[in-house]
Design a protein around this motif. Structure first.
Motif, PDB file in Angstrom:
ATOM      1  N   ALA A   1       0.829  -1.207   0.000  1.00  0.00           N
ATOM      2  CA  ALA A   1       0.000   0.000   0.000  1.00  0.00           C
ATOM      3  C   ALA A   1       0.861   1.253   0.000  1.00  0.00           C
ATOM      4  CB  ALA A   1      -0.929  -0.009   1.216  1.00  0.00           C
TER       5      ALA A   1
ATOM      6  N   ASP B   1       0.183  -2.798  -6.553  1.00  0.00           N
ATOM      7  CA  ASP B   1      -1.077  -3.090  -5.865  1.00  0.00           C
ATOM      8  C   ASP B   1      -1.510  -4.552  -5.986  1.00  0.00           C
ATOM      9  OD1 ASP B   1      -1.552  -2.941  -8.562  1.00  0.00           O
ATOM     10  OD2 ASP B   1      -3.384  -1.748  -8.399  1.00  0.00           O
TER      11      ASP B   1
ATOM     12  N   THR C   1       2.365   1.774  -3.510  1.00  0.00           N
ATOM     13  CA  THR C   1       1.320   2.257  -4.416  1.00  0.00           C
ATOM     14  C   THR C   1       1.062   3.741  -4.183  1.00  0.00           C
ATOM     15  OG1 THR C   1       0.267   0.080  -4.518  1.00  0.00           O
ATOM     16  CG2 THR C   1      -1.087   1.970  -5.112  1.00  0.00           C
TER      17      THR C   1
END
Length: 445
Positions: free
Chosen positions: A256, A284, A259
């Motif tokens: 996360a 992701d 990303t």
């Protein structure tokens, strides 16, 4: 008597001010380095270098302020003129000068040792590193470290948004967190000390205080490697988090974060990404594979004999990266369950098979950029593992204190910033993405 009240507004503008459009056709004042001068006869193009980039200025013999001085690279100037749109100029505008004030000059008879105004420095890495303060003035070299800045900014922003507290841990320490011999030893007022290999002990300590913590700071490894991937001082992006259900929570958090950070780069560093032609990868949907399975997969597909069952060789990392790019179109792959034999004493063993740990590496384009996993949080288990490894728990009293008085299930990771930048930019040597590298042969500049 005068009082200091803060930053005073000045008439001097920046590139971003002019790019708003409200200054075109008006008089502007700029300051910057002379990046290059192109004499065209009746007029000259003077390119100024500022923190935001380059500004093209046009001058002729009628411009005030030079009084016979020749403009040269390395001068710093304050210039005044009319801003005008010009598609062929850097940033799409130029300044037609009416006045020049020389703020400073380089040493007499000095010549620029590198062609910094060229699009790319066509010289050896060693030359660039020896002349680092000058080489970094090149536009492409500067862009590398703006993108690296963006990686750190994205990392920090994400951490704050996810309730992590930023900490500062000591870099002069009494003990060795990684348990190896590759440490820089110091004489510390008559005591034995080391440069920190990792903030590991302190990260774990702070989980007992703030639940989630992070740090972006240097670490030191006294490894006598002379490879394209090793440094003796590098920047580690570390985080540690409590109340996890398993090491998978750590991998989820990193995916996360990456990303978020790549989206942040796309938004805030588009100019540098375009300049260096960087294609940002997707993070992701990262595949995860067990260590032993990964070795077997590449051994079978690429007809390579497994030589070391306890660790990944650089060639294996490359092949694992190649495999998952070919099979899953992913530049990233998490390799999990590393053998306990090759992991530090604080790594939690897999309850189903204690020959392996609940740990992982993240490979990016065939190179390890992250090491992480779940830590032991039980006092008796930690002491028992130390004893089994021939360690004396008495030497780790301060560290063991946190477990003795209670710790939640927790884990974390460390990301090598320079390696991450290197692979993101497809550079071939980590020194290209290190401002002032420290390796086995380089201590200056």
């Amino acid at each position: 008597m005068e009082f200091v009240k803060g930053i005073k507004e000045k008439d001097v503008l920046e590139i971003s001010d002019i790019l708003t459009g409200e200054w075109f056709g008006k008089e502007v004042v700029l300051r910057g380095f002379v990046h290059t001068v192109r004499d065209m006869g009746e007029i000259s193009f003077v390119v100024l270098r500022k923190y935001e980039g380059l500004v093209q200025c046009v001058t002729d013999s009628k411009v005030k302020g030079l009084e016979g001085k020749a403009l040269k690279e390395g001068m710093t100037l304050e210039v005044k003129g009319i801003a005008a749109t010009e598609d062929r100029a850097p940033n799409g505008f130029e300044v037609r000068l009416t006045d020049i004030r020389v703020l400073s000059e380089p040493a007499k008879d000095s010549t620029m040792p590198l062609p910094i105004s060229k699009w790319k420095l066509n010289t050896s890495l060693e030359t660039k590193l020896s002349l680092r303060p000058i080489a970094l003035r090149n536009v492409r070299e500067r862009a590398i470290f703006k993108i690296q800045e963006g990686l750190v900014r994205g990392f920090r922003d994400f951490m704050f948004q996810n309730h992590f507290t930023e900490v500062r841990t000591p870099k002069i320490v009494a003990g060795n967190a990684e348990g190896g011999a590759n440490v820089f030893k110091l004489e510390y007022f008559g005591k034995k000390a080391f440069l920190a290999q990792s903030p590991q002990f302190y990260k774990q300590t702070m989980v007992g205080i703030y639940d989630r913590v992070f740090e972006a700071a240097p670490v030191f490894r006294a490894e006598k490697h002379n490879t394209t991937r090793h440094l003796n001082e590098y920047t580690s992006l570390d985080f540690e988090m409590g109340y996890i259900d398993g090491f998978e929570d750590i991998m989820d958090m990193e995916a996360a974060m990456l990303t978020y950070t790549f989206e942040f780069l796309k938004k805030e560093y588009a100019k540098e990404l375009k300049l260096l032609d960087v294609k940002l990868p997707a993070a992701d949907n990262i595949p995860a594979v067990r260590f032993d399975e990964a070795k077997q997969l590449v051994a079978e597909k690429y007809d390579r004999k497994i030589k070391n069952p306890y660790d990944l060789e650089p060639e294996e990392e490359i092949l694992i990266g190649k495999y998952f790019k070919e099979e899953h179109d992913s530049d990233f792959v998490f390799v999990t369950h590393y053998p306990s034999k090759k992991r530090p004493f604080y790594a939690m063993d897999d309850p189903s098979d204690n020959k392996f740990t609940l740990s992982f590496d993240l490979l990016f384009k065939g190179m390890e950029v992250t090491t992480g996993g779940q830590r032991i949080h039980n006092y008796e288990e930690q002491v028992d593992k130390m004893v089994k490894r021939g360690m004396d728990p008495e030497e780790f009293t301060n560290y063991l204190m946190i477990f003795k008085h209670g710790m939640p299930p927790h884990g974390g990771l460390g990301i090598g910033l320079e390696r991450l930048t290197m692979k993101l930019l497809d550079e071939q040597n980590v020194r290209e993405t290190t401002l002032f590298p420290r390796d086995v042969s380089r201590l200056e500049p």
